[in-house]
Each structure stands twice: as C-alpha cells, then as structure tokens.
Design a protein around this motif. Structure first.
Motif, PDB file in Angstrom:
ATOM      1  N   ARG A   2       0.534  -1.557   0.098  1.00 52.31           N
ATOM      2  CA  ARG A   2       0.543  -0.295  -0.270  1.00 52.31           C
ATOM      3  C   ARG A   2       0.836   1.495   0.099  1.00 52.31           C
ATOM      4  O   ARG A   2       0.895   2.547  -0.935  1.00 52.31           O
ATOM      5  N   ALA A   3       1.895   1.251   0.997  1.00 53.27           N
ATOM      6  CA  ALA A   3       3.446   2.118   1.145  1.00 53.27           C
ATOM      7  C   ALA A   3       3.654   2.309  -0.387  1.00 53.27           C
ATOM      8  O   ALA A   3       3.558   4.021  -0.885  1.00 53.27           O
ATOM      9  N   ALA A   4       4.113   1.305  -1.235  1.00 52.63           N
ATOM     10  CA  ALA A   4       3.918   1.743  -2.623  1.00 52.63           C
ATOM     11  C   ALA A   4       3.379   2.197  -3.836  1.00 52.63           C
ATOM     12  O   ALA A   4       3.803   3.224  -3.914  1.00 52.63           O
ATOM     13  N   LEU A   5       2.289   2.274  -3.665  1.00 51.51           N
ATOM     14  CA  LEU A   5       1.183   2.390  -4.376  1.00 51.51           C
ATOM     15  C   LEU A   5       1.102   4.024  -3.764  1.00 51.51           C
ATOM     16  O   LEU A   5       0.772   4.980  -4.428  1.00 51.51           O
ATOM     17  N   ARG A   6       1.011   4.334  -2.701  1.00 54.02           N
ATOM     18  CA  ARG A   6       0.987   5.771  -2.370  1.00 54.02           C
ATOM     19  C   ARG A   6       2.000   6.522  -2.933  1.00 54.02           C
ATOM     20  O   ARG A   6       1.715   7.509  -3.740  1.00 54.02           O
ATOM     21  N   VAL A   7       3.208   6.263  -3.077  1.00 51.27           N
ATOM     22  CA  VAL A   7       4.308   6.564  -2.922  1.00 51.27           C
ATOM     23  C   VAL A   7       4.346   6.909  -5.435  1.00 51.27           C
ATOM     24  O   VAL A   7       4.570   7.952  -5.848  1.00 51.27           O
TER      25      VAL A   7
ATOM     26  N   ILE B 160      10.342  -5.662  -4.558  1.00 51.45           N
ATOM     27  CA  ILE B 160      11.366  -4.476  -3.403  1.00 51.45           C
ATOM     28  C   ILE B 160      11.234  -5.881  -2.494  1.00 51.45           C
ATOM     29  O   ILE B 160      10.509  -6.238  -1.677  1.00 51.45           O
ATOM     30  N   SER B 161      12.741  -6.035  -2.528  1.00 50.46           N
ATOM     31  CA  SER B 161      12.570  -7.563  -1.201  1.00 50.46           C
ATOM     32  C   SER B 161      12.897  -5.885   0.085  1.00 50.46           C
ATOM     33  O   SER B 161      13.167  -5.133   0.398  1.00 50.46           O
ATOM     34  N   ALA B 162      13.087  -6.816   1.589  1.00 49.18           N
ATOM     35  CA  ALA B 162      12.664  -6.441   2.569  1.00 49.18           C
ATOM     36  C   ALA B 162      12.535  -5.203   2.341  1.00 49.18           C
ATOM     37  O   ALA B 162      13.518  -4.361   3.756  1.00 49.18           O
ATOM     38  N   PRO B 163      10.888  -4.423   2.236  1.00 56.46           N
ATOM     39  CA  PRO B 163      10.448  -3.045   2.490  1.00 56.46           C
ATOM     40  C   PRO B 163      10.886  -2.630   3.724  1.00 56.46           C
ATOM     41  O   PRO B 163      10.340  -1.558   3.664  1.00 56.46           O
ATOM     42  N   ASN B 164      10.642  -3.951   5.333  1.00 56.86           N
ATOM     43  CA  ASN B 164      10.361  -3.222   6.155  1.00 56.86           C
ATOM     44  C   ASN B 164      11.684  -2.511   7.024  1.00 56.86           C
ATOM     45  O   ASN B 164      11.491  -1.370   7.266  1.00 56.86           O
TER      46      ASN B 164
ATOM     47  N   ALA C 165       5.371   5.987   8.869  1.00 58.74           N
ATOM     48  CA  ALA C 165       4.972   6.970   7.308  1.00 58.74           C
ATOM     49  C   ALA C 165       4.878   6.659   6.167  1.00 58.74           C
ATOM     50  O   ALA C 165       4.710   7.336   5.429  1.00 58.74           O
ATOM     51  N   GLY C 166       5.509   5.085   5.644  1.00 65.65           N
ATOM     52  CA  GLY C 166       5.670   4.706   4.480  1.00 65.65           C
ATOM     53  C   GLY C 166       7.206   4.724   4.159  1.00 65.65           C
ATOM     54  O   GLY C 166       8.067   4.485   5.171  1.00 65.65           O
ATOM     55  N   PHE C 167       7.871   4.585   3.125  1.00 71.91           N
ATOM     56  CA  PHE C 167       9.069   4.573   2.168  1.00 71.91           C
ATOM     57  C   PHE C 167       9.697   5.570   2.803  1.00 71.91           C
ATOM     58  O   PHE C 167       9.544   6.828   2.482  1.00 71.91           O
ATOM     59  N   LYS C 168      11.020   5.951   3.315  1.00 75.74           N
ATOM     60  CA  LYS C 168      11.798   6.349   3.447  1.00 75.74           C
ATOM     61  C   LYS C 168      13.551   6.393   2.751  1.00 75.74           C
ATOM     62  O   LYS C 168      14.011   7.402   2.486  1.00 75.74           O
ATOM     63  N   ASP C 169      13.760   5.011   1.777  1.00 72.31           N
ATOM     64  CA  ASP C 169      14.572   4.902   1.128  1.00 72.31           C
ATOM     65  C   ASP C 169      14.405   5.632   0.514  1.00 72.31           C
ATOM     66  O   ASP C 169      13.560   5.448  -0.855  1.00 72.31           O
ATOM     67  N   ALA C 170      15.952   6.594   0.042  1.00 69.77           N
ATOM     68  CA  ALA C 170      15.812   7.400  -0.967  1.00 69.77           C
ATOM     69  C   ALA C 170      15.045   6.518  -2.664  1.00 69.77           C
ATOM     70  O   ALA C 170      14.701   6.733  -3.279  1.00 69.77           O
ATOM     71  N   GLU C 171      16.685   5.519  -2.391  1.00 66.48           N
ATOM     72  CA  GLU C 171      16.421   4.611  -3.785  1.00 66.48           C
ATOM     73  C   GLU C 171      15.079   3.962  -4.434  1.00 66.48           C
ATOM     74  O   GLU C 171      15.099   4.046  -5.495  1.00 66.48           O
TER      75      GLU C 171
END
Ligand SMILES: Cc1cc2nc3c(=O)[nH]c(=O)nc-3n(C[C@H](O)[C@H](O)[C@H](O)COP(=O)(O)O)c2cc1C
Length: 200
Positions: A17-22, A139-143, A149-155
């Motif tokens: 869901r967080a990836a879709l939000r991005v 996307i491996s090891a997404p946690n 608040a969602g994804f924080k890794d810039a790459e």
C-alpha cells in the motif's frame, strides 16, 4: 488519463500500500495524472463461475472502474510462495469480462524476498486475460526501507516513481511501441506475446 490502482494487502502498515501511495502521489504532484481511483478488494466476494455473466454488485462496480481506466497499478504481497489470494480472487472475477483486455498494467510486489513468485503469477494471470504488463517491480526487505509513514529509502522511492511513470508513458505509446515493451517484460516469464494479437 484515468489510472486505477489495486492493493492485495490488508496489513496494517502495508508496504505494498505504501508503494502505491508513493506512485500515486508522484503522478499527481508531477501533473502526470490527477485521476487515480483506488479499487478496494475487501468487499469482493469469492469467485463464483456461475456468476460471471451476472456478477454481484461489488464486482460489477469494480469492473466498471477498470473498464474506464487507461492503465492500472497493481501491488500485492507474496504469501507462502504465491500471489496474495485476495488479489488473485479479484482478478479471477475479470476472466471473460474483457475488463482489462489490452489495458497497460504495472505490477509490483513488496515482500521479504522481493515477491518473485507473486510477480510471476501476477504477470501470467494478467497476460492470460489479455492485459499488457508493461513493468514488473520487486521490492525486497521492504520493512528495512520504510517506517510507519511509508517508504523512506530514497533509492526505493525513486524506483517506485519510475515504475509509475512507465505506466503513464505506456498509455501514450503507439501499438507497436507498446507491444515491444510488453514483449520485453513478459517473455522472461515464459509468456508468448503473440497471445495479445493485434493491439490496434
Ligand atoms: C502468511 C504470510 C506468508 C508469507 N509468505 C512469504 C513468501 O512466501 N515470500 C516472501 O517473500 N514473503 C512472504 N511473507 C512476507 C510478506 O511478503 C511481507 O510481510 C510483506 O511485507 C507483506 O506485504 P505488506 O507489507 O504489503 O502487508 C509472508 C507473510 C505472511 C504474513
């Protein structure tokens, strides 16, 4: 341009869901499209082959959104070595409806190992229905790349944004360009692109 999205996870703090939000926030903030409809899968009943022609209203409504979309963003986890059942169930309801026939779709799976099996099944079941998978992202090891608040890794964020852009780009492609793109994506999954026929 109308885009529809579907998420195959109900998890609290779902990374799919967080990836879709991005993806959606990026398309909206860059003005690529403001028209994105999320299709919730929670109310979709279990697939019943006797009701393909006369589906329950929850299914009919979702088919209609898909039929009016120019492209789809799908994200689903891998559970026990396969595609999350809720997503597969929703896609089974589309068999024979033509709702996603020749529709560009970008698929993503965020999960421990990168969702390779989930993606393989997504690409196959979508292709079997004539949908055009134009990108597949694991996307491996997404946690480790996200927080509450969602994804924080810039790459990772940039990778998801590019994934979303490729869907929008595909919607505007000529049939020949689109067929080449789909061929590049589905052939490694063992799918013969001749099944898509003439895209015009
Ligand atoms: C019941 C269950 C089965 C899982 N099976 C797999 C699996 O086969 N392969 C994998 O990579 N991850 C597996 N996972 C981990 C999920 O992919 C991971 O928790 C993912 O982040 C879930 O998606 P979400 O964050 O969108 O809810 C499993 C998780 C659960 C709860």
């Amino acid at each position: 341009m109308r885009i529809a999205s579907m998420c195959g996870s109900l998890g609290v703090g779902s990374t799919n869901r967080a990836a879709l939000r991005v993806a959606v926030e990026h398309l909206q903030s860059t003005g690529r499209t403001s028209n994105v409809t999320d299709i919730a899968l929670t109310e979709v009943p279990m697939f019943d082959p006797a009701r393909v022609e006369d589906p329950p209203p929850e299914v009919a409504e979702r088919r209609s959104v898909l039929e009016h979309a120019d492209g789809l963003l799908l994200a689903a986890p891998e559970y026990a070595g396969g595609l999350a059942g809720g997503m597969k169930n929703a896609l089974d309801w589309l068999v024979g409806s033509g709702s996603i026939y020749h529709r560009p779709v970008a698929v993503l799976s965020a999960g421990t190992t990168g969702g390779g099996f989930a993606l393989e099944q997504l690409v196959r079941t979508l292709s079997w229905q004539g949908a055009l998978v134009i990108d597949s992202l694991g996307i491996s090891a997404p946690n480790t790349k996200s927080g509450p608040a969602g994804f924080k890794d810039a790459e990772t964020i940039t990778t998801i944004q590019r994934w979303a852009e490729r869907l929008v780009d595909a919607v505007s492609m000529t049939p020949l360009q689109l067929l080449k793109r789909v061929t590049d994506v589905v052939t490694p999954f063992g799918i013969d692109p001749s099944r898509f026929g003439d895209l015009r």
